[in-house]
Design a protein around this motif. Structure first.
Motif, PDB file in Angstrom:
ATOM      1  N   LEU A 125     -36.963  18.545  -2.607  1.00  0.00           N
ATOM      2  CA  LEU A 125     -37.376  17.261  -2.029  1.00  0.00           C
ATOM      3  C   LEU A 125     -37.855  17.513  -0.602  1.00  0.00           C
ATOM      4  N   LEU A 126     -39.162  17.708  -0.443  1.00  0.00           N
ATOM      5  CA  LEU A 126     -39.711  18.117   0.857  1.00  0.00           C
ATOM      6  C   LEU A 126     -40.695  17.091   1.406  1.00  0.00           C
ATOM      7  N   ILE A 127     -40.268  15.827   1.371  1.00  0.00           N
ATOM      8  CA  ILE A 127     -41.017  14.743   2.008  1.00  0.00           C
ATOM      9  C   ILE A 127     -40.199  14.286   3.222  1.00  0.00           C
ATOM     10  N   PRO A 128     -40.799  13.526   4.133  1.00  0.00           N
ATOM     11  CA  PRO A 128     -40.047  13.134   5.339  1.00  0.00           C
ATOM     12  C   PRO A 128     -38.720  12.442   4.982  1.00  0.00           C
ATOM     13  N   ASP A 129     -37.693  12.736   5.741  1.00  0.00           N
ATOM     14  CA  ASP A 129     -36.337  12.258   5.419  1.00  0.00           C
ATOM     15  C   ASP A 129     -36.265  10.745   5.248  1.00  0.00           C
ATOM     16  N   GLU A 130     -36.992  10.014   6.101  1.00  0.00           N
ATOM     17  CA  GLU A 130     -36.877   8.551   6.070  1.00  0.00           C
ATOM     18  C   GLU A 130     -37.558   7.949   4.841  1.00  0.00           C
ATOM     19  N   LEU A 131     -38.362   8.758   4.115  1.00  0.00           N
ATOM     20  CA  LEU A 131     -39.035   8.257   2.913  1.00  0.00           C
ATOM     21  C   LEU A 131     -38.356   8.720   1.628  1.00  0.00           C
ATOM     22  N   GLN A 132     -37.439   9.673   1.772  1.00  0.00           N
ATOM     23  CA  GLN A 132     -36.843  10.294   0.577  1.00  0.00           C
ATOM     24  C   GLN A 132     -36.105   9.288  -0.299  1.00  0.00           C
ATOM     25  N   ARG A 133     -35.385   8.368   0.340  1.00  0.00           N
ATOM     26  CA  ARG A 133     -34.556   7.423  -0.412  1.00  0.00           C
ATOM     27  C   ARG A 133     -35.419   6.635  -1.416  1.00  0.00           C
TER      28      ARG A 133
ATOM     29  N   ALA B 150     -33.971  20.140   2.323  1.00  0.00           N
ATOM     30  CA  ALA B 150     -34.144  21.030   3.473  1.00  0.00           C
ATOM     31  C   ALA B 150     -33.452  20.455   4.715  1.00  0.00           C
ATOM     32  N   HIS B 151     -32.780  19.328   4.529  1.00  0.00           N
ATOM     33  CA  HIS B 151     -32.000  18.708   5.606  1.00  0.00           C
ATOM     34  C   HIS B 151     -30.999  17.781   4.902  1.00  0.00           C
ATOM     35  N   GLY B 152     -29.777  17.693   5.453  1.00  0.00           N
ATOM     36  CA  GLY B 152     -28.714  17.012   4.707  1.00  0.00           C
ATOM     37  C   GLY B 152     -28.601  15.510   4.909  1.00  0.00           C
TER      38      GLY B 152
ATOM     39  N   GLU C  16     -51.566  11.131  -4.526  1.00  0.00           N
ATOM     40  CA  GLU C  16     -52.952  11.631  -4.454  1.00  0.00           C
ATOM     41  C   GLU C  16     -53.490  11.433  -3.046  1.00  0.00           C
ATOM     42  N   ASP C  17     -53.343  12.428  -2.224  1.00  0.00           N
ATOM     43  CA  ASP C  17     -53.829  12.340  -0.847  1.00  0.00           C
ATOM     44  C   ASP C  17     -54.264  13.731  -0.405  1.00  0.00           C
ATOM     45  N   GLU C  18     -54.405  13.914   0.882  1.00  0.00           N
ATOM     46  CA  GLU C  18     -54.869  15.192   1.428  1.00  0.00           C
ATOM     47  C   GLU C  18     -53.895  16.324   1.072  1.00  0.00           C
ATOM     48  N   SER C  19     -52.596  16.011   1.038  1.00  0.00           N
ATOM     49  CA  SER C  19     -51.603  17.044   0.681  1.00  0.00           C
ATOM     50  C   SER C  19     -51.842  17.551  -0.737  1.00  0.00           C
ATOM     51  N   ALA C  20     -52.127  16.611  -1.649  1.00  0.00           N
ATOM     52  CA  ALA C  20     -52.367  17.001  -3.045  1.00  0.00           C
ATOM     53  C   ALA C  20     -53.608  17.892  -3.125  1.00  0.00           C
TER      54      ALA C  20
ATOM     55  N   MET D 117     -36.815  27.044  10.913  1.00  0.00           N
ATOM     56  CA  MET D 117     -38.115  27.146  11.583  1.00  0.00           C
ATOM     57  C   MET D 117     -39.087  26.168  10.966  1.00  0.00           C
ATOM     58  N   ILE D 118     -40.175  25.903  11.686  1.00  0.00           N
ATOM     59  CA  ILE D 118     -41.216  25.045  11.129  1.00  0.00           C
ATOM     60  C   ILE D 118     -41.891  25.773   9.959  1.00  0.00           C
ATOM     61  N   GLY D 119     -42.529  24.982   9.097  1.00  0.00           N
ATOM     62  CA  GLY D 119     -43.123  25.538   7.885  1.00  0.00           C
ATOM     63  C   GLY D 119     -44.094  26.680   8.151  1.00  0.00           C
ATOM     64  N   HIS D 120     -44.919  26.518   9.191  1.00  0.00           N
ATOM     65  CA  HIS D 120     -45.909  27.546   9.507  1.00  0.00           C
ATOM     66  C   HIS D 120     -45.227  28.907   9.721  1.00  0.00           C
TER      67      HIS D 120
ATOM     68  N   GLY E  54     -43.758  17.012  -2.404  1.00  0.00           N
ATOM     69  CA  GLY E  54     -44.247  16.893  -1.019  1.00  0.00           C
ATOM     70  C   GLY E  54     -44.830  18.217  -0.571  1.00  0.00           C
ATOM     71  N   TYR E  55     -46.094  18.194  -0.150  1.00  0.00           N
ATOM     72  CA  TYR E  55     -46.776  19.439   0.214  1.00  0.00           C
ATOM     73  C   TYR E  55     -47.204  19.377   1.678  1.00  0.00           C
ATOM     74  N   GLY E  56     -46.202  19.203   2.546  1.00  0.00           N
ATOM     75  CA  GLY E  56     -46.473  19.143   3.988  1.00  0.00           C
ATOM     76  C   GLY E  56     -46.040  20.440   4.646  1.00  0.00           C
ATOM     77  N   ASN E  57     -45.426  20.310   5.824  1.00  0.00           N
ATOM     78  CA  ASN E  57     -44.942  21.469   6.596  1.00  0.00           C
ATOM     79  C   ASN E  57     -44.148  22.444   5.748  1.00  0.00           C
ATOM     80  N   GLN E  58     -43.032  21.958   5.238  1.00  0.00           N
ATOM     81  CA  GLN E  58     -42.134  22.824   4.475  1.00  0.00           C
ATOM     82  C   GLN E  58     -42.631  23.030   3.052  1.00  0.00           C
ATOM     83  N   GLY E  59     -43.178  21.969   2.451  1.00  0.00           N
ATOM     84  CA  GLY E  59     -43.593  22.047   1.047  1.00  0.00           C
ATOM     85  C   GLY E  59     -44.594  23.163   0.822  1.00  0.00           C
TER      86      GLY E  59
HETATM   87  P1  NDP Z   1     -43.981  16.387   6.336  1.00  0.00           P
HETATM   88  O1  NDP Z   1     -44.041  15.313   7.355  1.00  0.00           O
HETATM   89  O2  NDP Z   1     -44.804  17.615   6.579  1.00  0.00           O
HETATM   90  O3  NDP Z   1     -44.391  15.680   4.956  1.00  0.00           O
HETATM   91  C1  NDP Z   1     -44.113  16.253   3.725  1.00  0.00           C
HETATM   92  C2  NDP Z   1     -44.960  15.668   2.618  1.00  0.00           C
HETATM   93  O4  NDP Z   1     -44.511  14.343   2.234  1.00  0.00           O
HETATM   94  C3  NDP Z   1     -46.435  15.550   2.912  1.00  0.00           C
HETATM   95  O5  NDP Z   1     -47.106  16.179   1.859  1.00  0.00           O
HETATM   96  C4  NDP Z   1     -46.655  14.064   2.909  1.00  0.00           C
HETATM   97  O6  NDP Z   1     -47.943  13.721   2.477  1.00  0.00           O
HETATM   98  C5  NDP Z   1     -45.646  13.599   1.884  1.00  0.00           C
HETATM   99  N1  NDP Z   1     -45.405  12.153   1.962  1.00  0.00           N
HETATM  100  C6  NDP Z   1     -45.421  11.358   3.039  1.00  0.00           C
HETATM  101  N2  NDP Z   1     -45.140  10.102   2.707  1.00  0.00           N
HETATM  102  C7  NDP Z   1     -44.931  10.099   1.379  1.00  0.00           C
HETATM  103  C8  NDP Z   1     -44.605   9.085   0.441  1.00  0.00           C
HETATM  104  N3  NDP Z   1     -44.400   7.807   0.808  1.00  0.00           N
HETATM  105  N4  NDP Z   1     -44.482   9.434  -0.866  1.00  0.00           N
HETATM  106  C9  NDP Z   1     -44.666  10.702  -1.254  1.00  0.00           C
HETATM  107  N5  NDP Z   1     -44.974  11.711  -0.403  1.00  0.00           N
HETATM  108  C10 NDP Z   1     -45.117  11.405   0.892  1.00  0.00           C
HETATM  109  O7  NDP Z   1     -42.449  16.807   6.085  1.00  0.00           O
HETATM  110  P2  NDP Z   1     -41.679  18.141   6.515  1.00  0.00           P
HETATM  111  O8  NDP Z   1     -42.149  19.281   5.692  1.00  0.00           O
HETATM  112  O9  NDP Z   1     -41.687  18.277   8.006  1.00  0.00           O
HETATM  113  O10 NDP Z   1     -40.175  17.775   6.099  1.00  0.00           O
HETATM  114  C11 NDP Z   1     -39.731  17.870   4.753  1.00  0.00           C
HETATM  115  C12 NDP Z   1     -38.241  18.158   4.775  1.00  0.00           C
HETATM  116  O11 NDP Z   1     -38.018  19.416   5.408  1.00  0.00           O
HETATM  117  C13 NDP Z   1     -37.419  17.142   5.563  1.00  0.00           C
HETATM  118  O12 NDP Z   1     -36.191  16.975   4.908  1.00  0.00           O
HETATM  119  C14 NDP Z   1     -37.213  17.837   6.903  1.00  0.00           C
HETATM  120  O13 NDP Z   1     -36.044  17.394   7.583  1.00  0.00           O
HETATM  121  C15 NDP Z   1     -37.060  19.270   6.443  1.00  0.00           C
HETATM  122  N6  NDP Z   1     -37.328  20.283   7.455  1.00  0.00           N
HETATM  123  C16 NDP Z   1     -38.530  20.262   8.119  1.00  0.00           C
HETATM  124  C17 NDP Z   1     -38.830  21.266   9.015  1.00  0.00           C
HETATM  125  C18 NDP Z   1     -40.233  21.327   9.591  1.00  0.00           C
HETATM  126  O14 NDP Z   1     -40.804  22.407   9.626  1.00  0.00           O
HETATM  127  N7  NDP Z   1     -40.831  20.222  10.007  1.00  0.00           N
HETATM  128  C19 NDP Z   1     -37.880  22.342   9.370  1.00  0.00           C
HETATM  129  C20 NDP Z   1     -36.690  22.327   8.530  1.00  0.00           C
HETATM  130  C21 NDP Z   1     -36.423  21.314   7.649  1.00  0.00           C
HETATM  131  P3  NDP Z   1     -49.063  13.345   3.598  1.00  0.00           P
HETATM  132  O15 NDP Z   1     -49.317  14.587   4.370  1.00  0.00           O
HETATM  133  O16 NDP Z   1     -50.222  12.910   2.804  1.00  0.00           O
HETATM  134  O17 NDP Z   1     -48.489  12.231   4.423  1.00  0.00           O
END
Ligand code: NDP
Length: 328
Positions: free
Chosen positions: A77-85, A105-107, A48-52, A130-133, A23-28
């Motif tokens: 594992l840095l994807i949204p919590d509700e999708l991790q499972r 990054a969250h329990g 394969e999306d914008e994050s990639a 803190m937020i990823g930024h 997962g390459y979002g906020n934290q990734g």
């Molecule tokens: P994001 O919402 O930024 O998403 C993370 C990544 O997951 C994105 O690259 C996203 O891709 C990808 N993703 C979304 N849906 C799927 C899917 N179905 N399959 C595979 N990849 C997918 O997450 P955060 O970085 O905010 O959170 C990650 C973890 O960090 C969580 O556990 C959160 O609780 C924890 N955390 C977050 C903080 C924050 O800064 N927000 C602070 C501290 C902890 P795409 O962008 O293409 O959707």
């Protein structure tokens, strides 16, 4: 409270390994870049999306999640919590071997048993506060950002070394990595969301409604409540100067009014309400409700948002946002 600093952590255990950031979002993005700059070998697992595409632009090798999980020794594992499972079940579980580490990054998913890793792997948490930024910017600035660290499962006997190395790699031990448990981190986090900030948000909204119903100008009320950044500054001062001591920065009239009326506005009996929220969290009742909501396609969640965006406070805050939101 146990706090680990740079001198308590050794990066070396990580330097022999491959870290797969899933997962390459906020934290990734922030954690991958910080680890890379710390000299750690990082690959990215993503759909394969914008994050990639962003990860490739940042210079990382990007692989399908299952392949990254197979290649990585430490999986973040840095994807949204509700999708991790689901992602864990489909792409990660089958790749776990003895000696591997699963990092969160969250329990939430571990605390409520939504993910049950096999006993042969280490399960750790490095949870930035803190937020990823900010995690990235503060790393670049040299300060680092604080994080919680925890070990849920120590199959290798080295889980703490890995957790601290990871905390050092992302810059957390520069500011302080605070020891906790998955349960404590999750429960406090949810309590803050469902009791503390639920009450604060609700108090602001009810204040808006009362003042507007009593004839005050809605735009001025929104400005006064939060739009001028005074409320944000008060929170910053609480952290900086102290919860009560920041009160000295306000007038004596303000101090007297807050001290004397606070317990009337929110009596101690409110603790009972808060304890019930905590009990719902700890018993897993909230987690079960949230899972049902997800499985049903988020009907209430969407309705809450519709109601929120239809509230008159949205229009009332616009002038304040234009006036004070510049440069943010
Ligand atoms: P994001 O919402 O930024 O998403 C993370 C990544 O997951 C994105 O690259 C996203 O891709 C990808 N993703 C979304 N849906 C799927 C899917 N179905 N399959 C595979 N990849 C997918 O997450 P955060 O970085 O905010 O959170 C990650 C973890 O960090 C969580 O556990 C959160 O609780 C924890 N955390 C977050 C903080 C924050 O800064 N927000 C602070 C501290 C902890 P795409 O962008 O293409 O959707």
């Amino acid at each position: 409270m146990k706090i680990y600093r740079d001198e308590d952590a050794d990066l070396r255990p990580l330097l022999e390994k491959t870290v797969a950031v899933i997962g390459y979002g906020n934290q990734g993005q922030a954690q991958a870049l910080n680890l890379h700059d710390s000299g750690v070998r990082v690959i990215v697992g993503s759909v394969e999306d914008e994050s990639a595409a962003r990860a490739r632009r940042d210079g990382f090798t990007v692989l399908p999640i299952a392949e990254a999980a197979a290649r990585g020794d430490v999986l973040l594992l840095l994807i949204p919590d509700e999708l991790q499972r689901q992602v864990y079940r489909d792409s990660i579980r089958g790749q776990l071997r003895p000696g591997k580490t699963l990092d969160f990054a969250h329990g939430f998913n571990i605390r409520f048993g939504w993910i049950k890793p096999p006993p042969k792997v280490d399960v750790i948490m490095v949870a930035p506060r803190m937020i990823g930024h900010s995690v990235r910017q503060r790393f670049l600035g040299g300060a680092g950002s604080p994080a919680y660290v925890a070990v849920e499962q120590d199959a290798s006997g080295h889980a703490w070394r890995t957790a601290l190395a990871l905390a050092k790699g992302i810059g957390a031990t520069r500011a302080g990595a605070i020891e906790t448990t998955f349960a404590q981190e999750t429960e406090i986090d949810l309590f803050m969301e469902q009791a503390t900030f639920a009450a604060i948000d609700r108090t602001l909204l009810l204040s808006f409604e009362v003042l507007v119903e009593e004839g005050f100008d809605p735009e001025l009320v929104a400005l006064e409540l939060y739009g001028s950044y005074e409320a944000a500054e008060i929170f910053a001062e609480m952290a900086h100067t102290g919860f009560f001591r920041q009160g000295k920065l306000h007038s004596q009239t303000s101090q007297y009014g807050t001290f004397s009326r606070g317990p009337v506005v929110l009596p101690d009996s409110f603790k009972r309400v808060m304890r019930r929220r905590l009990a719902d969290i700890r018993s897993g009742r909230f987690a079960r409700e949230w899972r049902r909501e997800q499985e049903a396609g988020y009907p209430n969640f969407h309705r809450y948002w519709e109601d929120a965006l239809a509230h008159p406070i949205n229009a009332a805050e616009e002038p304040g946002r234009a006036l004070f939101g510049q440069g943010r």
